[in-house]
Design an enzyme around this catalytic site. Structure first.
Site, short mmCIF file in Angstrom:
data_model
loop_
_atom_site.label_atom_id
_atom_site.label_comp_id
_atom_site.label_asym_id
_atom_site.label_seq_id
_atom_site.Cartn_x
_atom_site.Cartn_y
_atom_site.Cartn_z
N THR A 115 -69.43 -10.42 48.56
CA THR A 115 -70.44 -10.83 49.60
C THR A 115 -71.19 -9.30 50.15
O THR A 115 -70.42 -8.13 49.94
CB THR A 115 -69.50 -11.28 50.64
OG1 THR A 115 -70.12 -11.17 52.06
CG2 THR A 115 -68.03 -10.44 50.57
N ASP A 116 -71.96 -9.58 50.92
CA ASP A 116 -72.75 -8.37 51.63
C ASP A 116 -71.81 -7.79 52.79
O ASP A 116 -72.07 -6.33 52.89
CB ASP A 116 -73.97 -8.82 52.26
CG ASP A 116 -74.03 -9.94 53.24
OD1 ASP A 116 -72.91 -10.71 53.49
OD2 ASP A 116 -75.14 -10.31 53.98
N GLU A 117 -70.93 -8.45 53.00
CA GLU A 117 -69.94 -7.97 54.19
C GLU A 117 -69.10 -6.68 53.51
O GLU A 117 -68.74 -5.89 54.54
CB GLU A 117 -69.13 -9.04 54.58
CG GLU A 117 -69.59 -10.19 55.21
CD GLU A 117 -69.03 -11.27 55.99
OE1 GLU A 117 -68.18 -10.84 56.74
OE2 GLU A 117 -69.58 -12.49 56.29
N LYS A 158 -62.23 -8.60 50.11
CA LYS A 158 -63.25 -8.87 49.30
C LYS A 158 -63.54 -7.62 48.51
O LYS A 158 -63.67 -7.37 47.17
CB LYS A 158 -64.62 -9.54 49.71
CG LYS A 158 -64.25 -10.91 50.22
CD LYS A 158 -64.21 -12.00 49.12
CE LYS A 158 -65.32 -12.19 48.24
NZ LYS A 158 -64.93 -13.59 47.27
N TYR A 201 -61.21 -9.88 56.07
CA TYR A 201 -62.10 -10.71 55.19
C TYR A 201 -62.92 -9.64 54.31
O TYR A 201 -62.59 -9.72 53.16
CB TYR A 201 -62.93 -11.70 55.75
CG TYR A 201 -64.04 -12.30 54.67
CD1 TYR A 201 -63.48 -12.96 53.51
CD2 TYR A 201 -65.41 -11.84 54.80
CE1 TYR A 201 -64.63 -13.48 52.68
CE2 TYR A 201 -66.43 -12.51 54.03
CZ TYR A 201 -65.77 -13.27 52.94
OH TYR A 201 -66.92 -13.69 52.15
P1 NAD Z 1 -65.44 -22.05 51.02
O1 NAD Z 1 -64.37 -21.51 51.86
O2 NAD Z 1 -66.19 -23.03 51.15
O3 NAD Z 1 -64.31 -22.55 49.54
C1 NAD Z 1 -63.36 -21.50 49.13
C2 NAD Z 1 -62.89 -22.33 47.85
O4 NAD Z 1 -62.01 -21.64 47.38
C3 NAD Z 1 -62.12 -23.80 48.45
O5 NAD Z 1 -62.54 -24.83 47.74
C4 NAD Z 1 -60.65 -23.15 48.61
O6 NAD Z 1 -59.84 -24.48 48.18
C5 NAD Z 1 -60.75 -22.28 47.19
N1 NAD Z 1 -59.46 -21.46 46.97
C6 NAD Z 1 -58.82 -21.03 48.17
N2 NAD Z 1 -57.95 -20.18 47.73
C7 NAD Z 1 -57.65 -20.39 46.50
C8 NAD Z 1 -56.75 -19.98 45.51
N3 NAD Z 1 -55.82 -19.35 45.66
N4 NAD Z 1 -56.95 -20.64 44.10
C9 NAD Z 1 -57.98 -21.43 43.84
N5 NAD Z 1 -58.76 -21.84 44.95
C10 NAD Z 1 -58.81 -21.49 45.96
O7 NAD Z 1 -66.13 -20.71 50.39
P2 NAD Z 1 -67.65 -20.37 50.22
O8 NAD Z 1 -68.25 -20.45 51.54
O9 NAD Z 1 -68.20 -21.59 49.29
O10 NAD Z 1 -67.45 -18.94 49.43
C11 NAD Z 1 -67.26 -19.04 48.07
C12 NAD Z 1 -67.41 -17.47 47.51
O11 NAD Z 1 -68.41 -16.93 48.11
C13 NAD Z 1 -66.32 -16.86 48.23
O12 NAD Z 1 -65.69 -15.95 47.44
C14 NAD Z 1 -67.11 -15.99 49.21
O13 NAD Z 1 -66.56 -14.71 49.65
C15 NAD Z 1 -68.42 -15.72 48.66
N6 NAD Z 1 -69.60 -15.95 49.77
C16 NAD Z 1 -69.77 -16.82 50.47
C17 NAD Z 1 -70.77 -16.63 51.42
C18 NAD Z 1 -71.01 -17.52 52.68
O14 NAD Z 1 -72.04 -17.25 53.44
N7 NAD Z 1 -70.41 -18.72 52.50
C19 NAD Z 1 -71.72 -15.47 51.38
C20 NAD Z 1 -71.52 -14.44 50.21
C21 NAD Z 1 -70.41 -14.67 49.53
P1 TYD Z 2 -70.02 -16.90 60.22
O1 TYD Z 2 -70.77 -18.19 59.82
O2 TYD Z 2 -68.69 -16.99 60.51
O3 TYD Z 2 -70.36 -15.83 58.88
P2 TYD Z 2 -70.09 -14.09 59.03
O4 TYD Z 2 -69.30 -14.01 59.68
O5 TYD Z 2 -69.34 -14.33 57.45
O6 TYD Z 2 -71.63 -13.95 58.94
O7 TYD Z 2 -70.79 -16.43 61.32
C1 TYD Z 2 -72.50 -16.00 61.34
C2 TYD Z 2 -72.81 -15.39 62.38
O8 TYD Z 2 -72.44 -16.29 63.85
C3 TYD Z 2 -71.77 -13.97 62.91
O9 TYD Z 2 -72.63 -13.00 63.40
C4 TYD Z 2 -70.73 -14.71 63.76
C5 TYD Z 2 -71.62 -15.73 64.75
N1 TYD Z 2 -70.84 -16.74 65.19
C6 TYD Z 2 -70.80 -17.13 66.45
O10 TYD Z 2 -71.58 -16.57 67.32
N2 TYD Z 2 -70.08 -18.27 66.97
C7 TYD Z 2 -69.37 -18.88 66.11
O11 TYD Z 2 -68.54 -20.02 66.55
C8 TYD Z 2 -69.29 -18.50 64.84
C9 TYD Z 2 -68.20 -19.12 63.98
C10 TYD Z 2 -69.98 -17.31 64.27
#
Ligand code: NAD
Ligand code: TYD
Length: 342
Positions: free
Chosen positions: A128-130, A156, A152
């Protein structure tokens, strides 16, 4: 550039939001075997992959990436692992960080061990960019230092560092993608966009943290998945690739589009106590992956509005998720927050 032929892929975390989108893409692109391996935590949802179950070459295995036996069995005979499995929500990491360290650091170590011992051809780790932390001006490039600021993103970053160590010491064929904030159908409704949309659909306000002027760079899940598939085939081992949509928006502006699309008034927006250590802005430079031939294809405003309508039209998907465990989480995270001035 190193091109490898990959025909069979284990998608860890493939019952989650982006992982299920990626598994669907691999099936559509004709990969011989696509196996979703997922623990089915609160965020893992079998409904996300229901449409794939009858597809030739698709399989599902329930298991934990922290359990080496589970992983070894699931990867037998496969070419590659793409790892989406993680604890993913910043707010939960502020309340209960332990599981983040277990899955996002130790779990990555287990996967690396299996890739090394079993001689898999590729391991793409989805990050992630985070991990860069916040940036006030300009955009991060892949060589910039890691400066995560919440449990988090720190977890990562820990997983990424372990991967770097396995590439350097054991020559494991692994690489990393760093995606930006992703949106689309099937996102668990704790994240900002689905939480805000489903709250409004339930007649509840959108909780905007602090002044709402924090900036995220939004990327459609289909574009995120396509970028990772490109890296799986054409990414260079040991390298890191930024993936972003180049759609930097303030949270407040996202919230206003949701209000507009669902046709509800501005007073459905409530500024509440800010998140602790809230990163102000994320921004990445994507020149490196662009040179491999990737570009986002989804127009942001239409993609966002289409996504909002998807939540409007799929109550049967999200309503069950917003009961049970979610209610307890919601009370813990939002119950103590006060309404604040913008
Ligand atoms: P999500 O929370 O929707 O899904 C995570 C999945 O991982 C779930 O299906 C969960 O059951 C599974 N899981 C958790 N712990 C596990 C374990 N110990 N063994 C096997 N499976 C397990 O997440 P997402 O938003 O789809 O993100 C997927 C990946 O992309 C993550 O690694 C996250 O860090 C990365 N990512 C997400 C975003 C975003 O905006 N959502 C952005 C950049 C990177
Ligand atoms: P989020 O979806 O939790 O992603 P991330 O924190 O990984 O960027 O949040 C996106 C943005 O929205 C972040 O700046 C936090 C903000 N946010 C709110 O303002 N209210 C909320 O209830 C949530 C969940 C997030």
């Amino acid at each position: 550039m190193t091109e490898t032929t990959i025909r069979s892929v284990v998608v860890t975390g493939g019952a989650g939001f982006i992982g299920s989108t990626f598994a669907r893409l691999l099936v559509e692109r004709g990969y011989e075997q696509v196996r979703v391996f997922d623990k089915l935590t609160y965020a893992g949802n079998p409904a996300n992959i229901d449409d794939l179950r009858s597809c030739p070459g698709f399989s599902f295995v329930q298991g934990d990436i922290c359990n080496r036996d589970d992983v070894e069995r699931a990867c037998e005979g496969f070419d590659a692992i793409v790892n989406f499995a993680a604890e993913t929500h910043v707010d939960r990491s502020l309340m209960d960080p332990g599981e983040f360290i277990t899955t996002d650091v130790y779990g990555v170590f287990v996967l690396l061990e299996v890739v090394r011992e079993r001689g898999l051809k590729r391991f793409v780790h989805v990050s992630t960019d985070e991990v860069y932390g916040q940036v006030s001006d300009g955009s991060w490039v892949e060589t910039d230092p890691l400066a995560p600021r919440n449990p988090y993103s720190a977890s990562k970053a820990g997983g990424e560092l372990m991967l770097g160590a396995y590439v350097a010491t054991h020559g494991v064929p692994a690489l990393i993608s760093r995606g930006s904030n992703t949106y689309g159908p099937y996102q668990y409704p704790e994240k900002f966009l689905p939480l805000a949309a489903t709250n409004v659909l339930d007649g509840q306000p959108i909780p905007v943290y602090g002044d709402g002027l924090q900036v995220r760079d939004w990327l459609h899940a289909d574009d995120h998945a396509a970028a990772i598939e490109l890296l799986l085939c054409k990414g260079t081992v040991g390298e890191i690739y930024n993936i972003a949509g180049s759609n930097e928006r303030r949270n407040i502006d996202i919230a206003r589009i949701i209000l507009d699309e669902l046709d509800v008034p501005e007073d459905m927006l409530k500024h509440v106590t800010d998140r602790k250590g809230h990163d102000r802005r994320y921004s990445m430079d994507c020149t490196k992956i662009t040179k491999l031939g990737w570009a986002p294809s989804v127009d942001f405003e239409s993609g966002l509005r289409e996504t909002i309508r998807w939540y409007r039209d799929h109550r049967e998907w999200w309503e069950p998720l917003k009961s049970g465990e979610f209610g307890e989480y919601y009370r813990r995270n939002y119950g103590g927050r006060e309404v604040v001035e913008a």
